[in-house]
Design a protein around this motif. Structure first.
Motif, PDB file in Angstrom:
ATOM      1  N   HIS C  65       0.863  -1.178   0.000  1.00  0.00           N
ATOM      2  CA  HIS C  65       0.000   0.000   0.000  1.00  0.00           C
ATOM      3  C   HIS C  65       0.895   1.222   0.000  1.00  0.00           C
ATOM      4  N   ILE C  67       1.860   4.801   0.838  1.00  0.00           N
ATOM      5  CA  ILE C  67       1.510   5.860   1.790  1.00  0.00           C
ATOM      6  C   ILE C  67       1.833   7.217   1.173  1.00  0.00           C
ATOM      7  N   LEU C  68       3.025   7.346   0.699  1.00  0.00           N
ATOM      8  CA  LEU C  68       3.465   8.558   0.032  1.00  0.00           C
ATOM      9  C   LEU C  68       4.215   8.085  -1.207  1.00  0.00           C
ATOM     10  N   PRO C  69       4.370   8.968  -2.185  1.00  0.00           N
ATOM     11  CA  PRO C  69       5.160   8.526  -3.337  1.00  0.00           C
ATOM     12  C   PRO C  69       6.556   8.128  -2.884  1.00  0.00           C
ATOM     13  N   LEU C  71       7.148   5.632  -0.831  1.00  0.00           N
ATOM     14  CA  LEU C  71       7.103   5.038   0.501  1.00  0.00           C
ATOM     15  C   LEU C  71       5.948   4.063   0.567  1.00  0.00           C
ATOM     16  N   LEU C  73       3.940   0.684   2.344  1.00  0.00           N
ATOM     17  CA  LEU C  73       3.721  -0.221   3.470  1.00  0.00           C
ATOM     18  C   LEU C  73       3.652  -1.614   2.869  1.00  0.00           C
TER      19      LEU C  73
END
Lengths: 480, 106, 503
Positions: C65, C67-69, C71, C73
């Protein structure tokens, strides 16, 4: 195509005036209706920006320089969405909070409406003078809200706040005057290329004045003296609005001035100085928050500290590579949003606790864990963002800022952020720990209406969700 | 020295005087008066620069009018608050803060 | 989302959802609360068994998933993850049973079991983390969910312990954060891969990589109780026995040790780490901890404190194993993750039974308890013998492989450390056993809370879990060579790590 921009300003003006005329009962309903409408408009505007880029609107059909232009880009859209999103649950909360104080409510709704109108107008303004007008309206409404419940403490705090804010906007206006004197225009779009082309010394003076004025209004260390009494002494819904939103408006202005208008003349030294002041705010604010004995003062000093993080954005985005600057920019804006959501939730939760226990000292909240679990949970969730622990929005912002700091070799900001995080954990857990202690014998817990607990839980959850899906906000930010 | 420059310098001087008064004067009415002087200084700068190549420039004049209105509103609020403070505390000064002041021993 | 992606989420949800629901249950609904607890625990075990079979057959369970471009999970259930997850789920199941019995009559049970479930959720999150960022997120969540458990009793001692706990774990978390962000800024998203990914970076980064390693190990070492970062552990003994059992056998301490295994094996890669000379300091630190923990344990009279220092010492076996270059040592260290878990939890379960039934907190009060509570003390004996390293129990297997590994790496002094530790273990466990079995009782029990009736020495909810784990200690040692043992599983993991190994 329907343009939501003027309605974002008109709607709160209308319902604020109507609320003043009709009284507190109708006022609450008007506020709810108005805010739902505004939230929809802000969402619509965000969509339009994602689809079509920067938007411009000439009020009344008269364009600049004689008329007033409104403009919206990614950053404006993010700020507008934040404002309406935070204000809506707070309206429900305020209605429940002031149930016994009809007199305060009488003025609360109109003042809040004018405050929201001023904020929306600020984010949509396209020229520096209009910004001044909206700033003043914002300041006056905020001061009024601080004084709305009466009492020697809040009135004194309001007076101090008023004088500080007038000083700040006065300095700003002088800067505007100087700019006009040099360039003959106040429009942001027109001034930017003019400043890039040629900057006589007067312009640096103007820039300094404007920035200093805004720093005072944002309560940056060491100009923070007015904030703790004002935010700590006002009623909880007011504190929430002030800490979460009003402060961000002047910060937004500093962003616009630094990165758009005065970009050619900003120096790395000035940026590092801003960062140093931010670091001072983080450390000093956190230390003082730890020493407080009253709940709302602790949260108010926490605001002073958290604002310091925002100013770390400047050294991390000035004089560094484009990638690092982009990362820092994203981190800073994400921190603005996350802190807005979390601080509103925190103040509201604290207000609920004070209402229930009848005391506002930290020692007085023993037993809250058992009697008011929902409120404490809200406080804890908000605290997770403030501490910058995963999986919150505050953590995502911290990650981006840390990454920017390490990538540009400015490791000293890393130390500041980490130490700041640990200090904020100290004062958040100071409250949490007290709440887990068993209640005193004489403690008397008033039952809380649901509206004092659930809307703020939503805000706290939003700051958590931001940590999992922050990419959406960032893509809006980068859309224009 | 052109008239514009004279106005500008006078206005700046008034601004500085006003800021100094706002910060240093303890009496509230004087603070409010100092704020108004500060405002007048800024308006003077604006008006003084409200000439482009000899012809009058309407934009700064409009700005000054707006500014005067804002200043009136602000002054009214300040006076109302000062009056309340007088009723509650008996003097027209900002009382020393007991809580919230930056003291490490709070 | 395919089934393979949902399964890791199911594992998390099977304790997260019951936990959240339990928070909202009124205090009196014991039956409903226990129902949710056990249903969650059983579901989790079922999903994990399913996944185990899948992993044996080469299936991949990955969930991503963004979270941020830049980055993500990531959950990845690889062999090592499954090792830790299975241990966590099985022991959680048993500890939940035990806790239901132990906490009977205590206040705030909804809150307790709610945070209990959150704690396990965080632990399996740590276990299944597929990159350093995900690991960090759940590592910090572990801190947040265990704090309320440590301060559960609400008295002054508990609050003090909680404060120290926070100080250490948040500080460690900060160091881990800096290390992780720094690593990400150098190497991008670091997903756990056998053999590590950092060898690909150029030689100009070795200085930074060394510092990052130190930061990561320091951050992880707080939870793994490496000396001198162990100060929180003995103080945290003030928590109720199920919490001590969970913290010391499964969740917190293992998470730290597991993290060290991941960093050395799957981030740096053991060969790269060796080339940077990072492993020797780690071996030394582990050895110091092993000896120091055992020494301190000798001088404790409080039973749980003695066990706490024993934990500090024993968990460092894992670090020791991972830091010695060679598959044998790695096998020894990793299998001790499981073995120490089941042995230590047995000991803590028994300590809790002693406290709950007879009010025994100190070893000096344990005279003759073997006669009064034979089954409990039998389980305790098995656990203690396992700790000392007597064959054919679980502890012996781990020490055997660690010893072999030390020889392989030409570090005979480590064998001396192992021997000394075993001797010290004997020195602080055998007297306890002697007292329990052979010393007659001269005075009344401190507080006979549960009188003996019908030959039943304690509530069965309290007794069954330690008996199960004691039996497991024996079986795991006896059948270590079988295909289903943890040892075999660990051998598979080590084989994929040391692909280029030439003895």
């Amino acid at each position: 195509m329907f343009d939501p921009m003027p309605w974002l300003i008109l709607s709160p003006l209308i319902w604020a005036t109507l609320a003043f005329v009709h009284g507190p009962g109708r006022g609450a309903r008007l506020a709810v209706a108005g805010l739902i409408l505004q939230l929809a408009l802000a969402a619509m505007l965000a969509q339009q920006i994602v689809a079509g880029g920067v938007r411009v609107y000439a009020v009344g059909g008269w364009g600049a320089p004689l008329g007033i232009d409104l403009t919206a880009d990614g950053l404006s859209a993010v700020m507008l969405l934040l404002t309406q999103t935070v204000a809506l649950p707070l309206v429900f909360y305020a209605r429940a909070y002031f149930t016994d104080h009809a007199n305060s409510l009488r003025y609360f709704w109109p003042l809040t409406g004018y405050l929201l109108a001023a904020m929306n107008a600020l984010f949509l303004s396209a020229d520096v003078f209009n910004i001044y007008v909206t700033l003043e309206l914002l300041g006056l409404a905020a001061v009024g809200l601080v004084a709305v419940a009466g009492g020697a403490g809040p009135i004194t705090a309001a007076m101090r706040y008023l004088l500080a804010t007038l000083l700040g906007s006065g300095a700003y206006l002088l800067g505007v005057a100087l700019l006009y004197g040099v360039y003959g225009s106040v429009s942001l779009a027109a001034l930017t290329p003019l400043i890039a082309a040629d900057t006589p010394a007067v312009v640096s003076l103007a820039a300094a004045l404007m920035l200093l004025g805004m720093m005072l209004k944002t309560a940056l260390f060491p100009f923070h003296f007015w904030l703790p009494p004002a935010h700590g002494g006002a009623p909880a819904p007011v504190s929430a609005l002030l800490s979460a939103l009003v402060i961000k408006a002047s910060f937004y202005l500093i962003l616009r001035l630094w990165f758009d208008l005065f970009a050619p003349i900003t120096s790395v030294t000035a940026a590092q100085l801003l960062g140093a002041l931010g670091a001072g705010a983080v450390l000093w604010g956190s230390l003082l928050a730890l020493r407080q004995t009253h709940l709302k003062m602790l949260v108010a000093y926490s605001t002073v500290a958290q604002l310091g993080y925002l100013f770390l954005l400047f050294p991390l985005a000035t004089g560094v590579s484009a990638e690092v600057a982009a990362s820092a920019w994203q981190g800073g804006v994400l921190q603005v949003v996350a802190h807005g959501l979390a601080k509103a939730a925190m103040f509201a939760a604290v207000g609920a606790m004070i209402t229930a226990t009848g005391r506002d000292e930290i020692l007085g909240i023993a037993g809250v864990a058992a009697r008011l679990p929902l409120t404490l949970f809200t406080f804890a969730l908000a605290g997770v963002t403030i501490m910058g622990l995963p999986p919150s929005g505050g953590f995502a912002a911290k990650w981006l800022l840390l990454g920017a700091a390490l990538a540009s070799g400015q490791w000293w900001w890393v130390v500041v952020m980490v130490v700041g995080g640990l200090l904020s954990a100290a004062y958040v857990f100071k409250v949490l720990r007290q709440a887990f202690l068993p209640a005193e014998e004489a403690a008397n817990f008033k039952p809380l209406p649901r509206m004092l607990e659930w809307p703020v839980l939503l805000l706290a959850l939003a700051s958590l969700v931001l940590g999992l899906g922050g990419g959406e906000v960032l893509s809006l930010l980068g859309a224009a | 020295m052109s008239t514009a420059l004279v106005y500008a310098l006078t206005g700046t001087a008034l601004f500085v005087l006003g800021v100094a008064g706002l910060i240093l004067q303890p009496h509230l009415l004087r603070k409010i008066l100092a704020f108004n002087i500060m405002g007048s200084g800024i308006f003077l700068v604006l008006v003084g620069l409200a000439q482009r190549a000899g012809t009058p420039d309407p934009v700064p004049q409009a700005m000054v009018l707006t500014g005067i209105v804002v200043a009136i509103a602000a002054t009214a609020l300040a006076l109302a608050l000062a009056r309340q403070l007088l009723d509650m505390c008996g003097e027209m000064r900002l009382p020393e803060e007991k809580t919230g002041k930056d003291r490490l021993d709070v | 989302m395919s089934l393979n992606e949902t399964l890791p989420l199911l594992v998390l949800a099977s304790s997260l959802l019951p936990g959240l629901i339990i928070f909202t249950l009124p205090e009196e609904r014991h039956g409903l609360r226990s129902l949710f607890n056990m249903v969650g625990a059983t579901l989790k075990l079922l999903v994990i068994v399913y996944m185990l079979r899948g992993v044996i057959h080469g299936e991949e369970y990955v969930f991503r998933h963004t979270i941020l471009p830049g980055l993500d999970l990531v959950f990845k259930a690889d062999a090592l993850a499954m090792l830790f997850v299975t241990l966590s789920a099985a022991l959680w199941f048993l500890t939940t049973l035990y806790a239901i019995g132990y906490m009977e009559g205590s206040p705030h049970r909804s809150r307790f079991f709610g945070f209990f479930s959150l704690c396990v959720t965080a632990t399996v999150g740590v276990a299944m983390a597929g990159n350093l960022f995900t690991f960090f997120v759940f590592y910090e969540l572990l801190t947040l969910s265990t704090y309320p458990l440590v301060v559960h009793r609400g008295n002054e001692q508990a609050m003090r312990a909680g404060q120290v706990y926070l100080l250490y774990t948040l500080g460690g978390g900060a160091l881990l954060l800096i290390g992780t962000v720094w690593l990400y800024s150098l190497a991008g998203q670091v997903e756990f891969t056998h053999g590590g990914v950092l060898a690909a970076l150029g030689p100009e980064y070795t200085g930074q990589l060394r510092v990052i390693f130190f930061l990561l190990i320091a951050g992880l070492g707080v939870k793994a109780a490496l000396v001198p970062l162990h100060g929180w552990l003995p103080l945290a003994m003030v928590a109720p026995a199920p919490v001590s059992a969970l913290l010391h056998a499964v969740a917190v301490v293992k998470a730290g040790a597991f993290g060290i295994v991941r960093v050395v094996n799957d981030v740096y890669g053991v060969e790269f780490a060796q080339s940077l000379h990072l492993l020797m300091p780690l071996t030394v630190m582990a050895s110091v901890t092993i000896i120091w923990g055992s020494l301190r344990a000798l001088f404790q009279d409080d039973l749980k404190r003695r066990l706490a220092y024993s934990t500090i010492s024993q968990v460092s076996y894992i670090t020791l194993g991972v830091s010695i270059f060679g598959p044998m040592a790695t096998i020894g260290g990793m299998v001790h993750l499981v073995h120490q878990g089941i042995m230590k939890i047995t000991l803590f379960f028994c300590a809790g039974i002693y406290a709950e039934t007879l009010g025994i907190h100190k070893i000096s009060e344990m005279d003759g308890v073997g006669r009064r509570m034979p089954w409990t003390t039998a389980a305790f004996t098995v656990g203690a013998f396992g700790m000392i390293g007597l064959p054919p129990l679980a502890g012996f297997i781990s020490k055997w492989y660690l010893g072999l590994g030390a020889l392989e790496a030409q570090m005979p002094w480590v064998i001396a450390v192992l021997l000394a530790s075993s001797l010290l273990n004997a020195a602080y466990f055998l007297p306890v056993l002697y007292r329990a079995w052979f010393q007659p009782r001269t005075e009344a029990w401190p507080e006979e809370l549960i009188p003996m009736h019908n030959g039943r020495e304690a509530a069965w909810l309290l007794l069954v879990p330690p008996l199960v784990t004691a039996a497991a200690t024996v079986l795991v040692g006896l059948f270590a060579a079988s295909a289903m043992s943890p040892l075999n599983w660990v051998k598979l993991i080590a084989a994929s790590e040391y692909l280029n190994w030439m003895p």
